[in-house]
Design an enzyme around this catalytic site. Structure first.
Site, PDB file in Angstrom:
ATOM      1  N   GLY A 153       0.781  -1.234   0.000  1.00  0.00           N
ATOM      2  CA  GLY A 153       0.000   0.000   0.000  1.00  0.00           C
ATOM      3  C   GLY A 153       0.808   1.278   0.000  1.00  0.00           C
ATOM      4  O   GLY A 153       0.310   2.334   0.410  1.00  0.00           O
ATOM      5  N   THR A 184       1.709   3.212  -2.459  1.00  0.00           N
ATOM      6  CA  THR A 184       1.181   4.249  -3.340  1.00  0.00           C
ATOM      7  C   THR A 184      -0.044   4.921  -2.734  1.00  0.00           C
ATOM      8  O   THR A 184      -0.185   6.149  -2.793  1.00  0.00           O
ATOM      9  CB  THR A 184       0.852   3.662  -4.727  1.00  0.00           C
ATOM     10  OG1 THR A 184       2.042   3.066  -5.277  1.00  0.00           O
ATOM     11  CG2 THR A 184       0.359   4.743  -5.673  1.00  0.00           C
ATOM     12  N   LYS A 229       8.198   9.443  -8.084  1.00  0.00           N
ATOM     13  CA  LYS A 229       8.534   8.012  -8.071  1.00  0.00           C
ATOM     14  C   LYS A 229       9.777   7.861  -8.933  1.00  0.00           C
ATOM     15  O   LYS A 229       9.694   7.886 -10.164  1.00  0.00           O
ATOM     16  CB  LYS A 229       7.374   7.202  -8.638  1.00  0.00           C
ATOM     17  CG  LYS A 229       7.655   5.714  -8.823  1.00  0.00           C
ATOM     18  CD  LYS A 229       7.226   4.923  -7.620  1.00  0.00           C
ATOM     19  CE  LYS A 229       7.351   3.426  -7.904  1.00  0.00           C
ATOM     20  NZ  LYS A 229       6.821   2.621  -6.800  1.00  0.00           N
ATOM     21  N   GLY A 275       9.406   4.739  -2.922  1.00  0.00           N
ATOM     22  CA  GLY A 275      10.344   3.720  -3.362  1.00  0.00           C
ATOM     23  C   GLY A 275       9.665   2.632  -4.174  1.00  0.00           C
ATOM     24  O   GLY A 275       8.492   2.730  -4.551  1.00  0.00           O
ATOM     25  N   ALA A 276      10.417   1.578  -4.437  1.00  0.00           N
ATOM     26  CA  ALA A 276       9.896   0.414  -5.166  1.00  0.00           C
ATOM     27  C   ALA A 276      10.118  -0.810  -4.290  1.00  0.00           C
ATOM     28  O   ALA A 276      11.244  -1.069  -3.858  1.00  0.00           O
ATOM     29  CB  ALA A 276      10.618   0.250  -6.501  1.00  0.00           C
ATOM     30  N   ARG A 300     -12.075  10.838  -2.125  1.00  0.00           N
ATOM     31  CA  ARG A 300     -12.736  11.172  -0.863  1.00  0.00           C
ATOM     32  C   ARG A 300     -12.125  10.380   0.298  1.00  0.00           C
ATOM     33  O   ARG A 300     -11.906  10.932   1.384  1.00  0.00           O
ATOM     34  CB  ARG A 300     -14.241  10.875  -0.978  1.00  0.00           C
ATOM     35  CG  ARG A 300     -15.017  11.217   0.276  1.00  0.00           C
ATOM     36  CD  ARG A 300     -16.505  10.985   0.090  1.00  0.00           C
ATOM     37  NE  ARG A 300     -17.046  11.841  -0.954  1.00  0.00           N
ATOM     38  CZ  ARG A 300     -18.328  11.853  -1.316  1.00  0.00           C
ATOM     39  NH1 ARG A 300     -19.185  11.032  -0.723  1.00  0.00           N
ATOM     40  NH2 ARG A 300     -18.747  12.667  -2.258  1.00  0.00           N
TER      41      ARG A 300
END
Length: 211
Positions: A14, A16, A32, A99-100, A190
């Site tokens: 999670g 992102t 990113k 990060g990745a 929202r």
């Protein structure tokens, strides 16, 4: 400029979604550095969708074709990720850097994402997904960050509440909880705004302690 690095205990935890929430909470820009695969729905696109189309997003340093570890994706594309090419964009106000994968994901055959974060001296927010194994993964991530003398602002838990796991992690690491993001099948703008309003006080306090 104040930049924050967001990493996770693993891939798919999670980061992102949390990045979008932190962007809204701080009215921040987003970057990113390395995007692997999924060119039609990149993390930058998702953050703009969740945090608002007016969100300032900077172009990736590397956009790779394969949805695998950055070092493997780069090799498949015939390139080598160079830490010196991942230059923090100048942004007025706050900048959220995502990060990745996890903190120890390799960028090339010798260097990890954690090495780049250490070079930049960025404070870190760690995202922990509440699932089986999260205690071990979170403690290992915290230990790795601290061994590299990185400043951890705190932990954001994601998913269904797990009070026993969360309290053990916080008591053991002595790190602040910056927020608990409830699980939702379809996060939208929202939802992101509501979560941003909830985490803003703890996030602002953690950052003020570093001033």
């Amino acid at each position: 400029m104040n930049a924050i690095f967001i990493t996770g205990t693993d891939t798919g935890v999670g980061k992102t979604l949390v990045s979008a929430i932190v962007v809204r909470a701080l009215d921040a820009a987003y970057w990113k550095p390395v995007q692997s695969g999924d060119h039609d729905s990149t993390d930058t696109m998702r953050v703009k969708d969740l945090a608002g189309n007016d969100t300032r997003c900077y172009p990736e340093s590397y956009v790779l074709s394969q949805p695998v570890s950055p070092h493997a994706a780069a090799a498949a594309d015939g390139v080598t990720i160079q830490l010196a090419e991942m230059v923090l964009p100048f942004s007025p106000g706050f900048l959220v850097v995502e990060g990745a994968g996890g903190v120890l994901v390799p960028l090339n055959e010798e260097e990890l994402f954690a090495d780049w974060v250490a070079l930049q001296g960025l404070p870190v927010i760690l995202v922990s997904l509440n699932r089986l194994g999260s205690i071990n993964h979170t403690l290992l991530s915290v230990e790795s960050l601290l061994n590299r003398h990185l400043d951890i602002l705190g932990i954001i838990f994601n998913g269904e509440p797990a009070e026993k796991s969360e309290s053990f992690i916080l008591n053991y690491t002595l790190l602040p909880c910056l927020g608990c993001i409830p699980w939702t099948a379809s996060p939208d703008a929202r939802f992101v705004q509501a979560q941003a309003d909830l985490i803003r006080p703890a996030l602002s306090a953690a950052m003020a302690d570093r001033q």
